[in-house]
Scaffold this motif. Structure first.
Motif, PDB file in Angstrom:
ATOM      1  N   VAL A 117       0.956  -1.303  -0.096  1.00 13.31           N
ATOM      2  CA  VAL A 117       0.139   0.054  -0.307  1.00 13.31           C
ATOM      3  C   VAL A 117       0.857   1.151  -0.280  1.00 13.31           C
ATOM      4  O   VAL A 117       1.599   0.802   1.168  1.00 13.31           O
ATOM      5  N   TRP A 118       0.668   2.200  -0.916  1.00  9.72           N
ATOM      6  CA  TRP A 118       1.512   3.394  -1.134  1.00  9.72           C
ATOM      7  C   TRP A 118       0.587   4.497  -0.779  1.00  9.72           C
ATOM      8  O   TRP A 118      -0.495   4.671  -1.413  1.00  9.72           O
ATOM      9  N   GLU A 119       1.239   6.316   0.125  1.00  9.25           N
ATOM     10  CA  GLU A 119       0.396   6.876  -0.098  1.00  9.25           C
ATOM     11  C   GLU A 119       0.505   8.213  -1.011  1.00  9.25           C
ATOM     12  O   GLU A 119       2.200   7.871  -0.879  1.00  9.25           O
ATOM     13  N   ALA A 120       0.180   9.122  -1.164  1.00  7.29           N
ATOM     14  CA  ALA A 120       0.431  10.499  -1.483  1.00  7.29           C
ATOM     15  C   ALA A 120       0.014  11.687  -1.450  1.00  7.29           C
ATOM     16  O   ALA A 120      -1.191  11.327  -0.838  1.00  7.29           O
ATOM     17  N   PRO A 121       0.243  12.750  -0.601  1.00  4.16           N
ATOM     18  CA  PRO A 121       0.169  13.320  -0.742  1.00  4.16           C
ATOM     19  C   PRO A 121      -0.964  14.998  -1.403  1.00  4.16           C
ATOM     20  O   PRO A 121      -0.307  15.123  -2.502  1.00  4.16           O
ATOM     21  N   GLY A 122      -1.550  15.315  -1.377  1.00  2.00           N
ATOM     22  CA  GLY A 122      -2.361  16.431  -1.431  1.00  2.00           C
ATOM     23  C   GLY A 122      -1.418  17.338  -1.231  1.00  2.00           C
ATOM     24  O   GLY A 122      -0.336  17.088  -0.662  1.00  2.00           O
ATOM     25  N   ARG A 123      -1.442  19.158  -1.431  1.00  2.00           N
ATOM     26  CA  ARG A 123      -0.527  19.993  -1.924  1.00  2.00           C
ATOM     27  C   ARG A 123      -1.505  21.042  -1.174  1.00  2.00           C
ATOM     28  O   ARG A 123      -2.020  21.254  -2.255  1.00  2.00           O
ATOM     29  N   VAL A 124      -0.695  22.268  -1.053  1.00  2.00           N
ATOM     30  CA  VAL A 124      -1.483  23.437  -0.774  1.00  2.00           C
ATOM     31  C   VAL A 124      -0.271  24.360  -1.040  1.00  2.00           C
ATOM     32  O   VAL A 124       0.921  24.045  -0.248  1.00  2.00           O
ATOM     33  N   ASN A 125      -0.341  25.509  -1.856  1.00  2.00           N
ATOM     34  CA  ASN A 125       0.925  26.143  -2.399  1.00  2.00           C
ATOM     35  C   ASN A 125       0.943  27.611  -1.687  1.00  2.00           C
ATOM     36  O   ASN A 125      -0.144  28.246  -1.198  1.00  2.00           O
ATOM     37  N   LEU A 126       2.110  27.850  -1.225  1.00  2.00           N
ATOM     38  CA  LEU A 126       2.400  29.177  -0.064  1.00  2.00           C
ATOM     39  C   LEU A 126       2.734  30.406  -1.232  1.00  2.00           C
ATOM     40  O   LEU A 126       2.143  31.087  -0.627  1.00  2.00           O
ATOM     41  N   MET A 127       2.917  30.575  -1.958  1.00  2.00           N
ATOM     42  CA  MET A 127       3.386  31.688  -3.009  1.00  2.00           C
ATOM     43  C   MET A 127       3.507  30.994  -3.916  1.00  2.00           C
ATOM     44  O   MET A 127       4.529  30.376  -4.185  1.00  2.00           O
ATOM     45  N   GLY A 128       3.802  31.789  -5.153  1.00  2.00           N
ATOM     46  CA  GLY A 128       4.465  31.263  -6.922  1.00  2.00           C
ATOM     47  C   GLY A 128       3.229  30.495  -7.551  1.00  2.00           C
ATOM     48  O   GLY A 128       3.400  29.355  -7.495  1.00  2.00           O
ATOM     49  N   GLU A 129       2.285  31.053  -7.896  1.00  2.00           N
ATOM     50  CA  GLU A 129       1.047  31.013  -8.290  1.00  2.00           C
ATOM     51  C   GLU A 129       0.878  31.204  -9.906  1.00  2.00           C
ATOM     52  O   GLU A 129       1.355  32.164 -10.316  1.00  2.00           O
ATOM     53  N   HIS A 130       1.290  29.999 -10.814  1.00  2.00           N
ATOM     54  CA  HIS A 130       0.891  29.897 -12.230  1.00  2.00           C
ATOM     55  C   HIS A 130       2.371  29.918 -12.410  1.00  2.00           C
ATOM     56  O   HIS A 130       2.900  30.787 -13.685  1.00  2.00           O
ATOM     57  N   THR A 131       4.297  30.271 -11.404  1.00  2.00           N
ATOM     58  CA  THR A 131       4.925  30.695 -12.004  1.00  2.00           C
ATOM     59  C   THR A 131       5.345  29.564 -12.734  1.00  2.00           C
ATOM     60  O   THR A 131       6.681  29.555 -13.182  1.00  2.00           O
ATOM     61  N   ASP A 132       4.887  27.855 -11.969  1.00  2.00           N
ATOM     62  CA  ASP A 132       5.462  27.042 -12.415  1.00  2.00           C
ATOM     63  C   ASP A 132       5.482  26.517 -14.009  1.00  2.00           C
ATOM     64  O   ASP A 132       7.491  26.460 -14.584  1.00  2.00           O
ATOM     65  N   TYR A 133       5.297  26.605 -15.136  1.00  2.00           N
ATOM     66  CA  TYR A 133       5.126  26.476 -16.762  1.00  2.00           C
ATOM     67  C   TYR A 133       6.196  27.778 -16.463  1.00  2.00           C
ATOM     68  O   TYR A 133       6.133  27.694 -17.878  1.00  2.00           O
ATOM     69  N   ASN A 134       6.816  29.123 -16.225  1.00  2.00           N
ATOM     70  CA  ASN A 134       7.277  29.717 -16.757  1.00  2.00           C
ATOM     71  C   ASN A 134       8.663  30.397 -16.042  1.00  2.00           C
ATOM     72  O   ASN A 134       9.430  30.810 -16.119  1.00  2.00           O
ATOM     73  N   HIS A 135       9.117  29.137 -15.483  1.00  2.00           N
ATOM     74  CA  HIS A 135      10.100  28.385 -14.940  1.00  2.00           C
ATOM     75  C   HIS A 135      10.990  29.760 -13.738  1.00  2.00           C
ATOM     76  O   HIS A 135      11.778  29.411 -13.773  1.00  2.00           O
ATOM     77  N   GLY A 136       9.922  29.664 -13.067  1.00  2.00           N
ATOM     78  CA  GLY A 136      10.129  30.695 -11.855  1.00  2.00           C
ATOM     79  C   GLY A 136      10.330  29.552 -11.302  1.00  2.00           C
ATOM     80  O   GLY A 136      10.135  28.789 -11.025  1.00  2.00           O
ATOM     81  N   LEU A 137       9.577  30.087  -9.433  1.00  2.00           N
ATOM     82  CA  LEU A 137       9.645  29.821  -7.879  1.00  2.00           C
ATOM     83  C   LEU A 137       8.436  29.224  -7.548  1.00  2.00           C
ATOM     84  O   LEU A 137       7.512  30.612  -8.165  1.00  2.00           O
ATOM     85  N   VAL A 138       8.190  28.484  -7.123  1.00  2.00           N
ATOM     86  CA  VAL A 138       6.796  28.246  -6.202  1.00  2.00           C
ATOM     87  C   VAL A 138       7.682  27.621  -5.327  1.00  2.00           C
ATOM     88  O   VAL A 138       9.066  27.376  -4.527  1.00  2.00           O
ATOM     89  N   LEU A 139       6.215  27.514  -4.240  1.00  2.00           N
ATOM     90  CA  LEU A 139       6.303  27.065  -2.542  1.00  2.00           C
ATOM     91  C   LEU A 139       5.637  26.374  -1.736  1.00  2.00           C
ATOM     92  O   LEU A 139       4.884  27.137  -1.151  1.00  2.00           O
ATOM     93  N   PRO A 140       5.183  25.316  -2.589  1.00  2.00           N
ATOM     94  CA  PRO A 140       4.047  24.995  -1.727  1.00  2.00           C
ATOM     95  C   PRO A 140       4.315  23.578  -0.846  1.00  2.00           C
ATOM     96  O   PRO A 140       5.491  23.158  -0.383  1.00  2.00           O
ATOM     97  N   ILE A 141       3.162  23.299   0.160  1.00  2.00           N
ATOM     98  CA  ILE A 141       3.603  22.264   1.261  1.00  2.00           C
ATOM     99  C   ILE A 141       2.875  20.775   1.035  1.00  2.00           C
ATOM    100  O   ILE A 141       1.718  21.055   0.239  1.00  2.00           O
ATOM    101  N   ALA A 142       2.652  19.797   1.188  1.00  2.00           N
ATOM    102  CA  ALA A 142       2.692  18.647   0.812  1.00  2.00           C
ATOM    103  C   ALA A 142       1.152  18.559   1.845  1.00  2.00           C
ATOM    104  O   ALA A 142       1.557  19.356   3.420  1.00  2.00           O
TER     105      ALA A 142
END
Ligand code: GLA
Length: 486
Positions: A117-142
């Motif tokens: 049995v394996w588990e994986a978390p959802g996430r919530v992002n603290l900062m950096g929205e829509h920056t990922d596909y622009n090669h920017g920075l993001v700051l999520p937590i699991a």
């Protein structure tokens, strides 16, 4: 607090006006103490329970128990603040219950025992929205809320996927997995199998049987799909003996495979933040991810000693990223890059921003670029604030970020704006929408002692606007995806 009026002093009137500027936290209109000392047992159950009691329906929605859900379709019900006090080892109990549930289901429907049995978390992002596909920075937590998968290899090349509460699975040959097929939640785990088969692991791929169940609310912008992909990815790596779960480099590979499942099979044009948060995070830390080179740093993020809590407000306003506005924002960024003669918006520094904006032909593109460049800068500042323990500063950055998403990137919606404003009215240090937007969740950095008032206040603000009753959870930085049994 019994009515909104009773809780609204003069401070509130200023809040909407200052939303575009920085908000200096003022004494809470809800009467919460600004300095919370020691653990607040009154609200401990919310933290520990992940408000599971109110979530049962949403979980069934994801895994298909009851009526199957389409993208964006949400179950309707629930009032805020529901739940019962739970014992301190509730997390353990929850884990054992989930494991038992998927194993039992597996045995019943597949007449065999899973290999693990394996588990994986959802996430919530603290900062950096829509920056990922622009090669920017993001700051999520699991998140502590997780998806569980009981999995077994098969001797043939069939894939049978089930979710607790669903009718028996339809078997799919691996060769039938393709863009747009299968549909429904199955496209995420099937997509991961496809990604392994098409990105260098064809020799190891076998058919599989798998049963899923999840605590991650669906449609709340908390990456329930990445949690399914993440659970499938770690399971397949372990079962096929690929060793990709052992170190961060291997996990980065898994995150990329999971992202291609999302992009190609589920056809959602998303970036890679959600899968990285799910597979590469560290408990008690936020993940500082540079999407240009996929390098990471773990930034400590524990609020227990601070008297603060991170409240997630699920507006229950629907959103879907496989179609529509999310893709339009991506196209806007590509259009701006083409005009500026650059590959990604990451190439623009915050110091050069004013000059760059003058070279863009219209206000829409100027606003899009301003959001992306300023938001990546806010990720840097947020990480600095967190490392310095300066949560007042972090709260201000939340407010700036929300204004940028609302006005420049135009990805907020009335429910998210009300959630943010009501949080600030009630004394939050900061609040912002989180995730892809157009619905989903907002986050607020709040005094733990004012959680109850905060939830009631936001609930009544929603009520007054005629919005669906929001759901809440108190988020902590949870652990990354991995094996939990066998
Ligand atoms: C969704 C996408 C992510 C990211 C966020 C916005 O969650 O899946 O890749 O773009 O939106 O930050």
């Amino acid at each position: 607090m019994t009515s909104r009026g009773a809780c609204v002093p003069h401070f509130v009137r200023g809040v909407t006006e200052v939303m575009l500027r920085r908000v200096t936290p003022a004494p809470s209109p809800c009467g919460a103490k600004r300095l919370a000392g020691g653990p607040d047992t009154q609200f401990r159950w919310i933290v520990e329970s992940g408000f599971l009691p109110s979530r049962a329906g949403a979980l069934r929605g994801m895994t298909g128990q009851g009526k199957p859900q389409k993208d964006g379709e949400r179950e309707h019900k629930r009032s805020p603040c529901v739940g019962l006090p739970l014992s301190l080892d509730h997390d353990q109990e929850k884990l054992v219950t989930a494991i038992n549930q998927v194993v039992e289901h597996f045995r019943t429907h597949f007449s065999s025992t899973p290999e693990g049995v394996w588990e994986a978390p959802g996430r919530v992002n603290l900062m950096g929205e829509h920056t990922d596909y622009n090669h920017g920075l993001v700051l999520p937590i699991a998140l502590p809320q997780r998806t569980y998968a009981a999995v077994r290899r098969r001797d043939d090349s069939l894939v049978r996927l089930m979710s607790v509460g669903m009718p028996p699975a339809q078997a799919i040959p691996i060769t039938d997995i393709a863009p747009g097929s299968p549909k429904g939640w199955e496209r995420y785990p099937a997509g991961v199998i496809w990604a392994f088969a098409n990105h260098g692991y064809a020799d190891q791929v076998t058919g599989i049987d798998a049963v899923f169940t999840s605590e991650v609310p669906v449609g709340a912008g908390l990456s329930s799909s990445a949690a399914i992909e993440g659970a499938m990815a770690v399971a397949l790596s372990d079962l096929w003996d690929l060793g990709l779960t052992k170190d961060d480099q291997g996990r980065a590979t898994l995150a990329n495979l999971a992202q291609s499942a999302e992009n190609i099979i589920a056809q959602a044009p998303t970036g890679g933040m959600d899968q990285a948060a799910c597979l590469r995070s560290r408990e008690g830390h936020a993940l500082y991810l540079d999407c240009a080179d996929q390098s990471i740093r773990h930034i400590p993020f524990r609020l227990d000693d601070t008297g603060l809590a991170l409240l997630v407000i699920d507006t229950r306003a629907t959103h879907a990223h496989s179609t529509g506005e999310y893709g339009h924002r991506r196209s806007d960024c590509q259009e701006a890059c083409a005009i500026l003669g650059i590959d990604t918006l990451r190439e623009i520094s915050v110091d050069d921003l004013d000059g760059v904006l003058k070279r863009l032909p219209n206000d829409r593109l100027r606003r899009r670029v301003r959001h992306i460049v300023s938001e990546t800068h806010r990720v840097r500042l947020s990480a600095q604030a967190m490392e310095a323990g300066d949560f007042v500063e972090l709260g201000k950055l939340f407010v700036d970020s929300h204004a940028s998403m609302r006005d420049d990137y135009e990805i907020s919606c009335p429910e998210l704006d009300v959630a943010v404003i009501a949080s600030l009215e009630c004394g939050a240090l900061g609040a912002r929408m989180t995730g892809g937007g157009f619905g989903g969740s907002a986050i607020a950095l709040v005094y733990r002692q004012s959680l109850r008032e905060m939830m009631e206040w936001i609930g009544s603000a929603f009520d007054q606007k005629g919005f669906a009753t929001p759901d809440f959870l108190v988020a902590e930085a949870g652990r990354k995806a991995g094996r939990v049994a066998y």
